[in-house]
Design an enzyme around this catalytic site. Structure first.
Site, PDB file in Angstrom:
ATOM      1  N   ILE A  14       0.853  -2.703 -24.496  1.00  0.00           N
ATOM      2  CA  ILE A  14       1.787  -3.835 -24.449  1.00  0.00           C
ATOM      3  C   ILE A  14       1.523  -4.762 -25.633  1.00  0.00           C
ATOM      4  O   ILE A  14       2.458  -5.279 -26.248  1.00  0.00           O
ATOM      5  CB  ILE A  14       1.635  -4.598 -23.111  1.00  0.00           C
ATOM      6  N   GLY A  84      -6.851  -7.294 -21.723  1.00  0.00           N
ATOM      7  CA  GLY A  84      -7.276  -7.139 -20.334  1.00  0.00           C
ATOM      8  C   GLY A  84      -7.833  -5.755 -20.088  1.00  0.00           C
ATOM      9  O   GLY A  84      -7.521  -4.811 -20.813  1.00  0.00           O
ATOM     10  N   ASP A  88     -11.267  -0.492 -11.626  1.00  0.00           N
ATOM     11  CA  ASP A  88     -10.754  -0.349 -10.268  1.00  0.00           C
ATOM     12  C   ASP A  88     -11.768   0.300  -9.330  1.00  0.00           C
ATOM     13  O   ASP A  88     -12.555   1.166  -9.721  1.00  0.00           O
ATOM     14  CB  ASP A  88      -9.478   0.516 -10.273  1.00  0.00           C
ATOM     15  N   TYR A 147      -9.340  -7.445 -10.459  1.00  0.00           N
ATOM     16  CA  TYR A 147      -8.173  -7.574 -11.350  1.00  0.00           C
ATOM     17  C   TYR A 147      -7.126  -8.511 -10.726  1.00  0.00           C
ATOM     18  O   TYR A 147      -6.561  -9.372 -11.406  1.00  0.00           O
ATOM     19  CB  TYR A 147      -7.596  -6.176 -11.575  1.00  0.00           C
ATOM     20  N   PRO A 177       3.886  -8.465 -15.742  1.00  0.00           N
ATOM     21  CA  PRO A 177       4.433  -7.103 -15.851  1.00  0.00           C
ATOM     22  C   PRO A 177       4.176  -6.305 -14.577  1.00  0.00           C
ATOM     23  O   PRO A 177       3.177  -6.513 -13.889  1.00  0.00           O
ATOM     24  CB  PRO A 177       3.643  -6.482 -17.012  1.00  0.00           C
ATOM     25  N   TYR A 179       4.325  -2.014 -13.488  1.00  0.00           N
ATOM     26  CA  TYR A 179       3.639  -0.836 -14.031  1.00  0.00           C
ATOM     27  C   TYR A 179       4.366  -0.371 -15.299  1.00  0.00           C
ATOM     28  O   TYR A 179       5.528   0.026 -15.247  1.00  0.00           O
ATOM     29  CB  TYR A 179       3.548   0.275 -12.970  1.00  0.00           C
ATOM     30  N   ILE A 180       3.653  -0.455 -16.411  1.00  0.00           N
ATOM     31  CA  ILE A 180       4.212  -0.170 -17.730  1.00  0.00           C
ATOM     32  C   ILE A 180       3.562   1.102 -18.266  1.00  0.00           C
ATOM     33  O   ILE A 180       2.373   1.352 -18.014  1.00  0.00           O
ATOM     34  CB  ILE A 180       3.953  -1.368 -18.692  1.00  0.00           C
TER      35      ILE A 180
HETATM   36  N1  CAA Z   1      -3.056   1.093   0.969  1.00  0.00           N
HETATM   37  C1  CAA Z   1      -3.763   1.547   2.010  1.00  0.00           C
HETATM   38  N2  CAA Z   1      -4.633   2.561   1.929  1.00  0.00           N
HETATM   39  C2  CAA Z   1      -4.779   3.140   0.744  1.00  0.00           C
HETATM   40  C3  CAA Z   1      -4.069   2.723  -0.401  1.00  0.00           C
HETATM   41  C4  CAA Z   1      -3.181   1.669  -0.236  1.00  0.00           C
HETATM   42  N3  CAA Z   1      -2.450   1.221  -1.270  1.00  0.00           N
HETATM   43  N4  CAA Z   1      -4.442   3.493  -1.431  1.00  0.00           N
HETATM   44  C5  CAA Z   1      -5.344   4.364  -0.956  1.00  0.00           C
HETATM   45  N5  CAA Z   1      -5.542   4.155   0.354  1.00  0.00           N
HETATM   46  C6  CAA Z   1      -6.414   4.887   1.237  1.00  0.00           C
HETATM   47  C7  CAA Z   1      -6.316   6.371   0.973  1.00  0.00           C
HETATM   48  O1  CAA Z   1      -5.216   6.898   1.659  1.00  0.00           O
HETATM   49  C8  CAA Z   1      -7.627   6.872   1.476  1.00  0.00           C
HETATM   50  O2  CAA Z   1      -7.582   6.953   2.867  1.00  0.00           O
HETATM   51  P1  CAA Z   1      -8.314   8.175   3.620  1.00  0.00           P
HETATM   52  O3  CAA Z   1      -9.751   8.094   3.220  1.00  0.00           O
HETATM   53  O4  CAA Z   1      -8.049   7.897   5.063  1.00  0.00           O
HETATM   54  O5  CAA Z   1      -7.627   9.407   3.107  1.00  0.00           O
HETATM   55  C9  CAA Z   1      -8.587   5.748   1.162  1.00  0.00           C
HETATM   56  O6  CAA Z   1      -7.760   4.580   0.973  1.00  0.00           O
HETATM   57  C10 CAA Z   1      -9.376   5.991  -0.092  1.00  0.00           C
HETATM   58  O7  CAA Z   1      -8.455   6.031  -1.184  1.00  0.00           O
HETATM   59  P2  CAA Z   1      -8.807   6.763  -2.513  1.00  0.00           P
HETATM   60  O8  CAA Z   1      -9.086   8.187  -2.262  1.00  0.00           O
HETATM   61  O9  CAA Z   1      -7.740   6.454  -3.494  1.00  0.00           O
HETATM   62  O10 CAA Z   1     -10.202   6.048  -2.856  1.00  0.00           O
HETATM   63  P3  CAA Z   1     -11.002   6.173  -4.163  1.00  0.00           P
HETATM   64  O11 CAA Z   1     -12.264   5.415  -3.950  1.00  0.00           O
HETATM   65  O12 CAA Z   1     -11.092   7.564  -4.648  1.00  0.00           O
HETATM   66  O13 CAA Z   1     -10.104   5.399  -5.218  1.00  0.00           O
HETATM   67  C11 CAA Z   1      -8.985   3.615  -6.213  1.00  0.00           C
HETATM   68  C12 CAA Z   1      -9.769   4.072  -5.007  1.00  0.00           C
HETATM   69  C13 CAA Z   1      -9.857   3.734  -7.467  1.00  0.00           C
HETATM   70  C14 CAA Z   1      -8.656   2.168  -5.993  1.00  0.00           C
HETATM   71  C15 CAA Z   1      -7.709   4.471  -6.389  1.00  0.00           C
HETATM   72  O14 CAA Z   1      -6.980   4.472  -5.187  1.00  0.00           O
HETATM   73  C16 CAA Z   1      -6.828   3.921  -7.485  1.00  0.00           C
HETATM   74  O15 CAA Z   1      -7.079   4.099  -8.661  1.00  0.00           O
HETATM   75  N6  CAA Z   1      -5.755   3.219  -7.076  1.00  0.00           N
HETATM   76  C17 CAA Z   1      -4.824   2.627  -8.038  1.00  0.00           C
HETATM   77  C18 CAA Z   1      -5.194   1.219  -8.329  1.00  0.00           C
HETATM   78  C19 CAA Z   1      -4.130   0.655  -9.230  1.00  0.00           C
HETATM   79  O16 CAA Z   1      -2.955   0.600  -8.911  1.00  0.00           O
HETATM   80  N7  CAA Z   1      -4.551   0.175 -10.383  1.00  0.00           N
HETATM   81  C20 CAA Z   1      -3.610  -0.360 -11.330  1.00  0.00           C
HETATM   82  C21 CAA Z   1      -4.088  -0.078 -12.709  1.00  0.00           C
HETATM   83  S1  CAA Z   1      -2.848  -0.484 -13.911  1.00  0.00           S
HETATM   84  C22 CAA Z   1      -2.850  -2.124 -13.928  1.00  0.00           C
HETATM   85  O17 CAA Z   1      -3.634  -2.801 -13.320  1.00  0.00           O
HETATM   86  C23 CAA Z   1      -1.788  -2.745 -14.785  1.00  0.00           C
HETATM   87  C24 CAA Z   1      -0.989  -3.716 -14.022  1.00  0.00           C
HETATM   88  O18 CAA Z   1      -1.155  -4.931 -14.209  1.00  0.00           O
HETATM   89  C25 CAA Z   1       0.048  -3.230 -13.094  1.00  0.00           C
END
Ligand code: CAA
Length: 240
Positions: A14, A84, A88, A147, A177, A179-180
């Protein structure tokens, strides 16, 4: 005289799009970066925009970096706090270091940069500060207590500093923003990202240029009556 702008994290993602948009508006742009010198050099070769290396999470480095930009290019009129990082993980797996890094860089960086440039903007009675927040600071996000807290903090920081700058011609705004399509979002596991994209009404990731367009408006001369606002650019993913 062309306005002088600093874009933190301005050589990639970005930030690169913002650097280009401000340059296209006729500004003299300095793109700050913290990491890869080779990529920064390639950015400068590609765009003709000067790149400056410092860590926005380091207070003294911001003072020195901004002074160097001012000495090279002139007094700084515009700052876009875009730098930034993500570290996670659910809170069970999040270390103190993961928390502190994100707060120091994402939120502390806004303070450090404002401390370096705000006095001069006030004196010259013109300034534009744009802070890049996030949908995840507005709505929260599983796995991002660090974050989300930092980005939410940026939105409060913006409204407070806007009040301090208003009488002096310094506007302070935020963009949130969604998700970009950048390296940061590409680092989200594919299955998780697929579920996120499915919830975006517009049906796709955003483009960096779509954020840059909003920043350009907030930094323009015509943006002078807009201050303390947050512009959400998220494909309709979070409406309130
Ligand atoms: N709500 C509820 N439960 C959730 C969930 C959610 N949103 N996401 C995952 N879970 C649950 C899963 O279903 C799983 O449940 P079970 O064990 O019963 O199957 C449990 O939580 C564990 O989830 P993960 O396997 O995903 O756990 P992990 O430890 O391997 O990973 C994490 C966790 C690293 C947070 C991973 O889920 C992840 O990367 N998530 C995305 C986070 C995200 O959106 N980051 C944004 C980055 S981009 C950014 O930040 C830019 C911006 O400004 C938009």
């Amino acid at each position: 005289m062309a306005r002088v702008a600093i874009v933190t994290g301005g050589t990639r993602g970005i930030g690169e799009a913002i650097s280009l948009a401000l340059k296209d508006m006729g500004m003299t742009v300095a793109a700050n970066y913290a990491g890869n010198e080779e990529k920064a050099r390639a950015f400068t070769d590609r765009t003709g925009i000067a790149a400056y290396k410092w860590d926005v999470g380091d207070y003294d480095a911001c003072q020195e970096g901004c002074a160097k930009v001012a000495a090279d290019l002139g007094p700084v009129d515009v700052v876009v706090n875009n730098a930034g990082v993500t570290r996670d993980g659910t809170i069970l797996k999040m270390s103190r270091e993961m928390w502190e890094d994100v707060i120091r860089i994402n939120l502390g960086g806004c303070f450090n940069m404002a401390k370096a440039v705000f006095p001069g903007m006030r004196e010259r009675k013109w300034g534009r500060i744009v802070n890049i927040g996030s949908i995840n600071g507005q709505a929260g996000q599983y796995g991002q207590v660090n974050y989300a807290a930092a980005k939410s903090g940026i939105h409060g920081f913006t409204k407070a500093l806007a009040q301090e700058g208003a009488r002096a011609g310094v506007t302070v705004n935020a963009i949130a923003p969604g998700y970009i399509d950048t390296d940061m979002v590409a680092a989200v596991p594919a299955d998780v990202l697929e579920k996120i994209v499915a919830k975006i009404p517009v049906g796709r990731l955003g483009q960096a240029s779509e954020i840059a367009r909003g920043v350009a408006f907030l930094c323009s001369e015509e943006g002078g009556f807009v201050t303390g606002s947050t512009l959400s650019i998220n494909g309709g993913q979070h409406m309130y």
